[in-house]
Design an enzyme around this catalytic site. Structure first.
Site, short mmCIF file in Angstrom:
data_model
loop_
_atom_site.label_atom_id
_atom_site.label_comp_id
_atom_site.label_asym_id
_atom_site.label_seq_id
_atom_site.Cartn_x
_atom_site.Cartn_y
_atom_site.Cartn_z
N ASP A 206 6.16 -1.14 96.03
CA ASP A 206 6.85 -0.43 97.23
C ASP A 206 6.95 1.03 96.79
OD1 ASP A 206 7.28 -2.96 97.83
OD2 ASP A 206 9.33 -3.21 96.97
N SER B 41 15.31 0.83 99.41
CA SER B 41 15.49 1.25 97.87
C SER B 41 14.57 2.09 97.30
CB SER B 41 16.17 0.06 97.21
OG SER B 41 15.10 -0.92 97.19
N GLU C 114 0.40 -10.11 98.96
CA GLU C 114 1.86 -10.18 98.59
C GLU C 114 2.12 -11.07 97.44
OE1 GLU C 114 4.29 -8.27 99.99
OE2 GLU C 114 3.55 -8.97 101.95
C1 GLA Z 1 9.46 -6.84 96.75
C2 GLA Z 1 8.96 -6.20 95.56
C3 GLA Z 1 7.56 -5.89 95.36
C4 GLA Z 1 6.48 -6.94 95.63
C5 GLA Z 1 6.82 -7.56 97.02
C6 GLA Z 1 6.11 -8.98 97.22
O1 GLA Z 1 9.07 -6.18 97.81
O2 GLA Z 1 9.97 -5.21 95.56
O3 GLA Z 1 7.45 -5.37 94.08
O4 GLA Z 1 6.40 -7.91 94.55
O5 GLA Z 1 8.18 -7.96 96.84
O6 GLA Z 1 4.71 -8.54 97.49
#
Ligand code: GLA
Length: 392
Positions: free
Chosen positions: A174, A130, A35
């Site tokens: 994501d 999203s 994360e």
């Molecule tokens: C959000 C962001 C990702 C990533 C996570 C943390 O989901 O969109 O790009 O940075 O937080 O891991």
């Protein structure tokens, strides 16, 4: 809502014309471990979910584009050239941002389209609704226009839409997971080079249980940007020691130990420590998966949560309460927050025979502690973006 019901709604809304519709789907994602590493050039291990965003799309006889959703009341129709040049602060900013990015790579739309979306991903829960909306739009429009659908390029383009048009400074994880997921596999992604490996995610008698804290992620954007800038500060200091260092995650835990005192600000030092150790944890947990050692994998999940709680400080009372409630159940192998944090969801591995019992106990305990009613999803790993052909 199944595909048949959705296409029926599409016909009710847009009526008939001489063209035929096509149906596309992109999943949500859950990050299993790794994360806040994507923007630090590290490894992440997300997986596509079995629920996501479905899009029915059909060519129009004019050059207009029409956006509608079964989830949102806001709808709009207009000309891409004249009517969508600035943000509307509506959900349509995500698909419009994608169209703007397509224009920049010379793939402007040559036709008009009617679009109807249906999403099964709870909004604002940290399961990438999203990214799912962006990726399904990019994939569908490229397909309708007869272009190649390279899912790595689609992920990059969708991230740009989010960064530049919507104005959220997220990393690539994501969109990448939503575009490139594979059923029953996790994606080990190196976020610096975008090299990736599909790792079989065989959990045997254990199930993925996602829990939504239903805590609104109020501060998520400002705190997210604050963490990014703290990591930039750490990197700048460490680059004085190692000029070739491009990303924090390139440091090994041992290298970090010898260099950490050069970061005088304790908070900044803890942020960097999380990044370096979490990166190693991703690699260790992939090895555990490959060796079929799910217990070790669960331990790494627990350690990841602690690091996000104490070093990176992105959890909060609700996520901590939920994770603690899971961890005290004997049927749970491991549990952690997933996504950006500050609310949203947790992910846990729970024995299939205990799932109902654990959900009941965790739900009760969490509600007593926070006064919030959580939602639970027991789910498997689904496919990345694809066209749905067989069901219609
Ligand atoms: C959000 C962001 C990702 C990533 C996570 C943390 O989901 O969109 O790009 O940075 O937080 O891991």
């Amino acid at each position: 809502m199944n595909t048949e019901q959705l296409t029926k709604k599409f016909m009710e809304k847009y009526g008939d014309n001489k063209h035929s519709y096509r149906v596309f789907n992109a999943p949500g994602r859950v990050n299993l471990i790794g994360e806040h590493l994507d923007y630090n050039g590290g490894y992440v291990l997300p997986a596509a979910l079995e629920f996501g965003t479905t899009l029915v799309i059909r060519e129009r006889d004019d050059k207009q584009i029409s956006f509608a959703s079964t989830n949102m009341s806001y709808e709009v129709v207009g000309s891409i050239k004249d009517d969508f040049n600035s943000k509307s602060d509506q959900w349509t900013d995500y698909p419009v941002g994608v169209i703007k990015e397509l224009e920049k790579i010379g793939k402007s739309l040559t036709k008009g389209y009617d679009l109807l979306y249906h999403g099964d991903i709870p909004n604002g829960a940290g399961l990438s609704s999203s990214a799912s909306l962006e990726v399904v739009t990019a994939y569908a429009l490229l397909s309708m226009e007869g272009h190649e659908t390279d899912t790595v390029e689609i992920a990059k383009l969708s991230q740009k839409a989010e960064n530049l048009f919507v104005g959220v400074n997220s990393g690539i994880m994501d969109q990448f997971a939503v575009a490139n997921g594979r059923k029953d596999h996790a994606i080990l992604l190196m976020c610096d080079t975008l090299e990736y490996e599909l790792v079989p995610f065989q959990t045997g008698s254990y199930k993925i249980v996602i829990a939504n804290t239903n805590k609104r992620r109020g501060l998520v954007d400002s705190k997210y940007n604050e963490r990014r800038s703290e990591c930039d500060q750490a990197l700048e200091i460490l680059q004085k020691e190692i000029p070739a260092l491009q990303y924090l995650a390139q440091l090994s835990p041992d290298q970090f130990k010898t260099l950490q005192d050069s970061i005088l600000n304790e908070t900044v030092r803890r942020r960097a420590q999380h990044v370096v150790e979490e990166n190693q944890r991703v690699l260790d947990s992939v090895n555990a998966l490959k060796n079929g050692d799910l217990e070790a994998f669960g331990q790494y999940m627990n350690q990841s949560h602690d690091s996000l709680r104490y070093l990176y400080e992105v959890t909060g009372d609700e996520l901590d309460a939920m994770v603690e409630e899971f961890q005290r159940e004997s049927g749970t192998l491991g549990a952690r927050m997933t996504g950006a944090g500050f609310g949203g969801c947790t992910v846990a591995l729970v024995h299939e025979d205990e799932v109902d019992k654990v959900i009941k106990a965790v739900g009760g305990g969490y509600e007593t502690r926070t006064g919030l009613k959580p939602d639970f999803y027991v789910c498997g790993v689904g496919h990345g973006v694809h066209e749905i052909k067989e069901e219609i």
